[in-house]
Design a protein around this motif. Structure first.
Motif, PDB file in Angstrom:
ATOM      1  N   LEU A   1      31.323  29.736 -68.041  1.00  0.00           N
ATOM      2  CA  LEU A   1      32.334  29.694 -66.998  1.00  0.00           C
ATOM      3  C   LEU A   1      32.538  31.133 -66.538  1.00  0.00           C
ATOM      4  N   ALA A   2      32.667  31.342 -65.232  1.00  0.00           N
ATOM      5  CA  ALA A   2      32.813  32.694 -64.687  1.00  0.00           C
ATOM      6  C   ALA A   2      34.175  32.849 -64.029  1.00  0.00           C
ATOM      7  N   ALA A   3      34.854  33.942 -64.365  1.00  0.00           N
ATOM      8  CA  ALA A   3      36.140  34.264 -63.740  1.00  0.00           C
ATOM      9  C   ALA A   3      35.912  35.399 -62.749  1.00  0.00           C
ATOM     10  N   LYS A   4      36.372  35.228 -61.529  1.00  0.00           N
ATOM     11  CA  LYS A   4      36.180  36.258 -60.507  1.00  0.00           C
ATOM     12  C   LYS A   4      36.917  37.520 -60.926  1.00  0.00           C
ATOM     13  N   ASP A   5      36.177  38.643 -60.980  1.00  0.00           N
ATOM     14  CA  ASP A   5      36.737  39.877 -61.527  1.00  0.00           C
ATOM     15  C   ASP A   5      36.113  41.076 -60.819  1.00  0.00           C
ATOM     16  N   PRO A   6      36.800  41.664 -59.849  1.00  0.00           N
ATOM     17  CA  PRO A   6      36.238  42.796 -59.106  1.00  0.00           C
ATOM     18  C   PRO A   6      36.004  44.033 -59.968  1.00  0.00           C
ATOM     19  N   ALA A   7      36.621  44.091 -61.149  1.00  0.00           N
ATOM     20  CA  ALA A   7      36.430  45.243 -62.026  1.00  0.00           C
ATOM     21  C   ALA A   7      35.202  45.097 -62.914  1.00  0.00           C
ATOM     22  N   GLU A   8      34.516  43.955 -62.845  1.00  0.00           N
ATOM     23  CA  GLU A   8      33.348  43.712 -63.685  1.00  0.00           C
ATOM     24  C   GLU A   8      32.070  43.912 -62.875  1.00  0.00           C
ATOM     25  N   ILE A   9      31.001  44.292 -63.559  1.00  0.00           N
ATOM     26  CA  ILE A   9      29.702  44.462 -62.917  1.00  0.00           C
ATOM     27  C   ILE A   9      29.263  43.130 -62.312  1.00  0.00           C
ATOM     28  N   ASN A  10      28.871  43.162 -61.059  1.00  0.00           N
ATOM     29  CA  ASN A  10      28.467  41.989 -60.280  1.00  0.00           C
ATOM     30  C   ASN A  10      29.612  41.016 -60.007  1.00  0.00           C
ATOM     31  N   GLY A  11      30.851  41.432 -60.310  1.00  0.00           N
ATOM     32  CA  GLY A  11      32.013  40.722 -59.799  1.00  0.00           C
ATOM     33  C   GLY A  11      32.551  39.554 -60.590  1.00  0.00           C
ATOM     34  N   TYR A  12      32.009  39.300 -61.803  1.00  0.00           N
ATOM     35  CA  TYR A  12      32.479  38.154 -62.575  1.00  0.00           C
ATOM     36  C   TYR A  12      32.494  38.480 -64.072  1.00  0.00           C
ATOM     37  N   SER A  13      33.545  38.016 -64.755  1.00  0.00           N
ATOM     38  CA  SER A  13      33.578  38.044 -66.215  1.00  0.00           C
ATOM     39  C   SER A  13      33.114  36.684 -66.722  1.00  0.00           C
TER      40      SER A  13
END
Length: 258
Positions: free
Chosen positions: A123-135
Motif C-alpha cells: 500500500l502506498a501513502a502519498k508523501d512529497p517528502a519521500e523519494i518518488n513521492g510515496y511511502s
C-alpha cells in the motif's frame, strides 16, 4: 495401664478430629488457590505513553512501513484505495483501542492511499517528502518477502545507485537527486565502500558530533522496489547504519555531488 490406654484413645480421636477439620486440598483446589494468590495489576498514576509502530489499517489488513523501500518507478502506482480517516498517535493513549480500517499511526486524515500495480501486498501513502513521492507499506502477514537490511541484499544484482539529498530539516523540499551511478565500475566502487570496515577520521567529531547532513543511497536491482539507506556527514566524518553504526571513508564524498 488404664490411663495409658485412655491416653492412646484420646490421641487417636484428636488426630481424627483434626483430619476432619483440615482436609488435604485436591490438586485442582491448590491450583485455584495459586491463581487467586497472584498479585493483580493495578493502574496507577497517569496513563502510559504508547510508542506506536508506523502502520496503516486497511481492508482488514495491518500494513507496516517499509522504511528502506523506494518505489523504483512511480508509474507503478495503481488506483486510489482511499484516504486515511484517523490519526491514532495524536488521539489514542489506550492499549485497549481496537484498530479500524482507515486508521494510521502518524498520517493525517485525508492522506491519499494507493494500491501498487503488480505488488498486491503493498500500500502506498502519498508523501512529497519521500523519494518518488510515496511511502510504502506492506501487509505484515507478507512482510517476510521484503528484506530491508543491507546484509540481506544480493549485491551482485545491484545495477544502479542513486544519491539523494533528503532535506530532512526542510519540510517544504522534496528529495533532490544529486548523482546517479550506472557504470558498473562506479557501482562496484561505491558498494565496496559500503561493505568495507573503516576507522573514524576524527575521534573528536565522534565524541561531539555536529548536526549531520543526511543523504540517501538508493540501490536498484531491476525490480519494482529499490532499497534506500541513509548516509550521514557529521563535520568531516561520513557514516551510516546498515545495522549498527559504521564509519565511511572521506572518498564517500566524491560520490555525493552538490
Amino acid at each position: 495401664m488404664k490411663k495409658i490406654i485412655l491416653l492412646i484413645i484420646l490421641v487417636v480421636c484428636l488426630a481424627a478430629c483434626g483430619a476432619n477439620e483440615s482436609p488435604v486440598a485436591s490438586s485442582e483446589e491448590m491450583q485455584e488457590d495459586a491463581v487467586n494468590a497472584k498479585p493483580q495489576i493495578q493502574e496507577e498514576g497517569p496513563e502510559a505513553i504508547l510508542d506506536w509502530v508506523d502502520f496503516i489499517q486497511w481492508d482488514g489488513n495491518y500494513y507496516i512501513a517499509l522504511d528502506s523501500a523506494v518505489l523504483a518507478d512511480p508509474e507503478k502506482i495503481g488506483e486510489k484505495a482511499g484516504e486515511v480517516a484517523f490519526n491514532v498517535s495524536d488521539n489514542i493513549n489506550s492499549t485497549s483501542y481496537k484498530l479500524k480500517n482507515g486508521d494510521a499511526a502518524f498520517w493525517e486524515p485525508g492522506t491519499e492511499l494507493y494500491y501498487v500495480e503488480g505488488l498486491p501486498d503493498l500500500l502506498a501513502a502519498k508523501d512529497p517528502a519521500e523519494i518518488n513521492g510515496y511511502s510504502l507499506y506492506v501487509n505484515e502477514a507478507k512482510s517476510g518477502g521484503y528484506p530491508q537490511h543491507f546484509k540481506d541484499l544480493k549485491l551482485e544484482e545491484i545495477a544502479k545507485i542513486e544519491i539523494y539529498d533528503l532535506f530532512l530539516y526542510d519540510n517544504f523540499s522534496s528529495p533532490e537527486l544529486l548523482n546517479m551511478l550506472e557504470d558498473e565500475q562506479d557501482v562496484q566502487e561505491f558498494l565496496k565502500i559500503l561493505k568495507g570496515e573503516h576507522a573514524p577520521q576524527d575521534p573528536e567529531l565522534i565524541r561531539n558530533p555536529p548536526d549531520p547532513e543526511i543523504y540517501a543511497a538508493v540501490l536498484h536491482n531491476g525490480e519494482d522496489i529499490a532499497r534506500k539507506f541513509h548516509i550521514y556527514k557529521e563535520g568531516k566524518q561520513w557514516l551510516w547504519y546498515p545495522w549498527d553504526r559504521e564509519f565511511l571513508p572521506a572518498e564517500t564524498g566524491s560520490f555525493i555531488k552538490k
